[in-house]
Motif scaffolding. Structure first.
Motif, PDB file in Angstrom:
ATOM      1  N   LEU A 117       0.840  -1.295  -0.047  1.00 12.76           N
ATOM      2  CA  LEU A 117      -0.140  -0.158   0.112  1.00 12.76           C
ATOM      3  C   LEU A 117       0.768   1.279  -0.208  1.00 12.76           C
ATOM      4  N   VAL A 118       0.508   2.302  -0.613  1.00 12.92           N
ATOM      5  CA  VAL A 118       1.234   3.589  -0.908  1.00 12.92           C
ATOM      6  C   VAL A 118       0.076   4.761  -0.383  1.00 12.92           C
ATOM      7  N   VAL A 119       0.621   5.317   0.484  1.00  9.27           N
ATOM      8  CA  VAL A 119      -0.262   6.309   0.704  1.00  9.27           C
ATOM      9  C   VAL A 119       0.299   7.750   0.536  1.00  9.27           C
ATOM     10  N   ALA A 120      -0.583   8.275  -0.637  1.00 11.53           N
ATOM     11  CA  ALA A 120       0.030   9.635  -1.056  1.00 11.53           C
ATOM     12  C   ALA A 120      -0.284  10.828  -0.218  1.00 11.53           C
ATOM     13  N   ALA A 121       0.521  11.294   0.635  1.00 12.29           N
ATOM     14  CA  ALA A 121       0.212  12.356   1.559  1.00 12.29           C
ATOM     15  C   ALA A 121       1.080  13.436   1.503  1.00 12.29           C
ATOM     16  N   ASP A 122       1.334  13.771   0.147  1.00 12.59           N
ATOM     17  CA  ASP A 122       2.659  14.491  -0.249  1.00 12.59           C
ATOM     18  C   ASP A 122       1.924  15.913  -0.552  1.00 12.59           C
ATOM     19  N   GLY A 123       0.883  16.423   0.003  1.00 17.31           N
ATOM     20  CA  GLY A 123       0.293  17.660  -0.087  1.00 17.31           C
ATOM     21  C   GLY A 123      -0.279  18.076  -1.647  1.00 17.31           C
ATOM     22  N   ALA A 124      -0.882  19.352  -1.179  1.00 13.39           N
ATOM     23  CA  ALA A 124      -1.711  19.964  -2.414  1.00 13.39           C
ATOM     24  C   ALA A 124      -1.330  19.753  -3.594  1.00 13.39           C
ATOM     25  N   ASN A 125       0.069  19.870  -3.765  1.00 12.42           N
ATOM     26  CA  ASN A 125       0.967  19.588  -5.267  1.00 12.42           C
ATOM     27  C   ASN A 125       1.461  18.150  -5.441  1.00 12.42           C
ATOM     28  N   SER A 126       0.769  17.205  -4.607  1.00 11.53           N
ATOM     29  CA  SER A 126       1.033  15.807  -4.780  1.00 11.53           C
ATOM     30  C   SER A 126       1.863  15.331  -6.182  1.00 11.53           C
ATOM     31  N   ARG A 127       3.109  15.011  -6.242  1.00 11.37           N
ATOM     32  CA  ARG A 127       3.451  14.536  -7.328  1.00 11.37           C
ATOM     33  C   ARG A 127       3.021  13.218  -7.813  1.00 11.37           C
ATOM     34  N   ILE A 128       2.777  12.306  -6.920  1.00 12.80           N
ATOM     35  CA  ILE A 128       2.126  11.083  -7.162  1.00 12.80           C
ATOM     36  C   ILE A 128       0.577  11.128  -7.564  1.00 12.80           C
ATOM     37  N   ARG A 129      -0.265  11.997  -7.173  1.00 12.35           N
ATOM     38  CA  ARG A 129      -1.527  12.336  -7.746  1.00 12.35           C
ATOM     39  C   ARG A 129      -1.271  13.135  -8.978  1.00 12.35           C
ATOM     40  N   GLN A 130      -0.463  13.834  -9.237  1.00 14.07           N
ATOM     41  CA  GLN A 130      -0.350  14.436 -10.550  1.00 14.07           C
ATOM     42  C   GLN A 130       0.052  13.358 -11.660  1.00 14.07           C
ATOM     43  N   SER A 131       0.940  12.478 -11.540  1.00 13.15           N
ATOM     44  CA  SER A 131       1.473  11.399 -12.092  1.00 13.15           C
ATOM     45  C   SER A 131       0.043  10.394 -12.778  1.00 13.15           C
ATOM     46  N   ARG A 132      -0.826  10.420 -11.854  1.00 15.18           N
ATOM     47  CA  ARG A 132      -2.026   9.654 -12.332  1.00 15.18           C
ATOM     48  C   ARG A 132      -3.281  10.681 -12.149  1.00 15.18           C
ATOM     49  N   ALA A 133      -3.087  11.793 -12.508  1.00 14.77           N
ATOM     50  CA  ALA A 133      -4.307  12.606 -12.370  1.00 14.77           C
ATOM     51  C   ALA A 133      -5.466  12.099 -13.373  1.00 14.77           C
TER      52      ALA A 133
END
Length: 411
Positions: free
Chosen positions: A134-150
């Protein structure tokens, strides 16, 4: 379960604590790009209900958070303009503490439970995520993880209208203060609250027109501070503003309102500001991150299949956040167009600000007028003190002392 939390803010750290408390067998690593004690922002503000939530989940870290906080009572709305000049008051109390101190408490607690917290490890490419169940993406409003899977998350970003800058000041306010100053270029204001001894957080905000009219759009951040100190000389009482909290000056920004269609993509799940943001005028970011952490850890405990757990977390938290984010958008929109309200006297303006979330019964305005009188405010403060004492004792805490408030001369 092998779990990697990307981001060492409240969401990632408190999830690691909550998950370990429910299953000590989890192998949890928290990866944070910044070194220890380096943090954006100055202080966080929260309300009594967060202490209740923390105590129910983990009394040990809750006691540390409470002991490291300052207690303030009453909100002052100070308006200085060409038409009106005065101070109005809003009832209530809250808590605040330095963000670095909060993260230090959570880091120590996580490590004591066996969490591997790693600072100074920057994830340059989301494709290089450590192997984990499990990977918890808690890297903020500018999350790189979220951006890579937007595309999968269905991320939607909306940028607020007003520029704002997150500063500190060496004036320690004894309550929550809104100070509005009228300049030749228009209105500019700050939201300020005590953070730790000798320092308060001070968020300066204004319309784009005022920002440009004052030349703040062209000034270097370091050069902007003396100008802001001059504008806010009265509410700051001659004290200084502080821009540098981590070696570099604070920068002007516009609020990013983040929403997502889903918070789950395979074994990757969003939490905290990576999943949602709420405008700072609502003061709920830390509380929502903590609730994310608890709900996710509870879901993993109660559902044997991790995918079912993630779907339940996703369903529940997005439903709960819908109304909160709607309120935050309303609050942000109100502060983007306050000029018409600022034509009123300070008491009426303060009421308009207090009820910006929606229609209120007629008696609410009469109650607001009553609270502008010193005897009524003293009675309400006494009531709040008793209520706070009761809740503190119920949680097994020693009540925090109030910050010193000079006598009010408002009749």
């Amino acid at each position: 379960m092998r779990i990697v939390c990307v981001g060492g803010g409240p969401a990632g750290l408190y999830f690691s604590i909550s998950a370990k408390l429910r299953d000590a067998g989890h192998e949890i690593t928290v990866v944070e790009a910044d070194p220890p004690e380096a943090t954006y922002g100055w202080g966080v503000v929260y309300w009594s209900d967060l202490l209740d939530i923390l105590h129910r989940n983990d009394p040990e870290s809750a006691r540390a958070v409470s002991a490291g906080s300052v207690l303030w009572q009453q909100q002052d709305i100070r308006v200085h303009g060409y038409r009106h000049d005065g101070t109005a008051h809003l009832n209530g109390y809250g808590y605040s503490m330095g963000r670095a101190a909060l993260l230090d408490i959570l880091t120590r607690r996580a490590r004591s439970l066996g969490v591997d917290v790693r600072h100074g490890e920057r994830l340059t490419d989301p494709a290089d995520l450590p192997e984990a169940d499990l990977v918890v993406a808690a890297d903020g409003a500018n999350s790189r993880i979220r951006q890579s899977r937007a595309e999968h998350f269905g991320t939607r970003l909306e940028t607020g209208r007003n520029p704002f800058i997150w500063l500190g000041t060496d004036r320690q306010f004894d309550g929550f203060v809104f100070a509005f100053e009228e300049t030749e270029a228009g209105w500019i204001w700050f939201h300020a609250y005590p953070s730790f001894k000798g320092v308060s957080t001070c968020i300066v905000e204004c319309s784009p027109e005022t920002w440009q009219g004052l030349g703040l759009d062209t000034l270097d951040e370091d050069d902007a501070v003396p100008l802001l100190e001059k504008v806010f000389h009265r509410p700051l009482d001659g004290h200084s503003l502080i821009s540098r909290s981590r070696g570099a000056p604070a920068k002007w920004q516009r609020f990013a309102h983040v929403t997502n269609r889903t918070w789950v993509d395979g074994n990757v799940v969003l939490a905290g500001d990576a999943a949602h943001t709420t405008h700072f005028t609502l003061g709920s970011g830390t509380r929502l991150a903590v609730i994310d952490a608890i709900v996710l850890s509870e879901a993993l405990k109660h559902f044997a299949d991790p995918q079912v757990a993630l779907r339940e977390y996703d369903r529940r938290r997005r439903a709960e956040l819908h109304r909160v984010q709607a309120s935050a958008r309303t609050s942000m929109a109100w502060f983007e167009h306050p000029d018409g309200y600022l034509e009123r006297d300070p008491v009426d303006f303060a009421y308009a600000m207090a009820v910006r979330q929606g229609h209120q019964p007629a008696w609410r305005y009469q109650a607001h007028l009553a609270t502008q009188r010193t005897p009524v405010r003293k009675a309400l403060r006494a009531y709040d003190t008793g209520k706070r004492w009761y809740h503190d004792r119920k949680r097994g805490e020693t009540p925090l002392p109030l910050l010193h408030r000079p006598p009010s001369h408002t009749s």
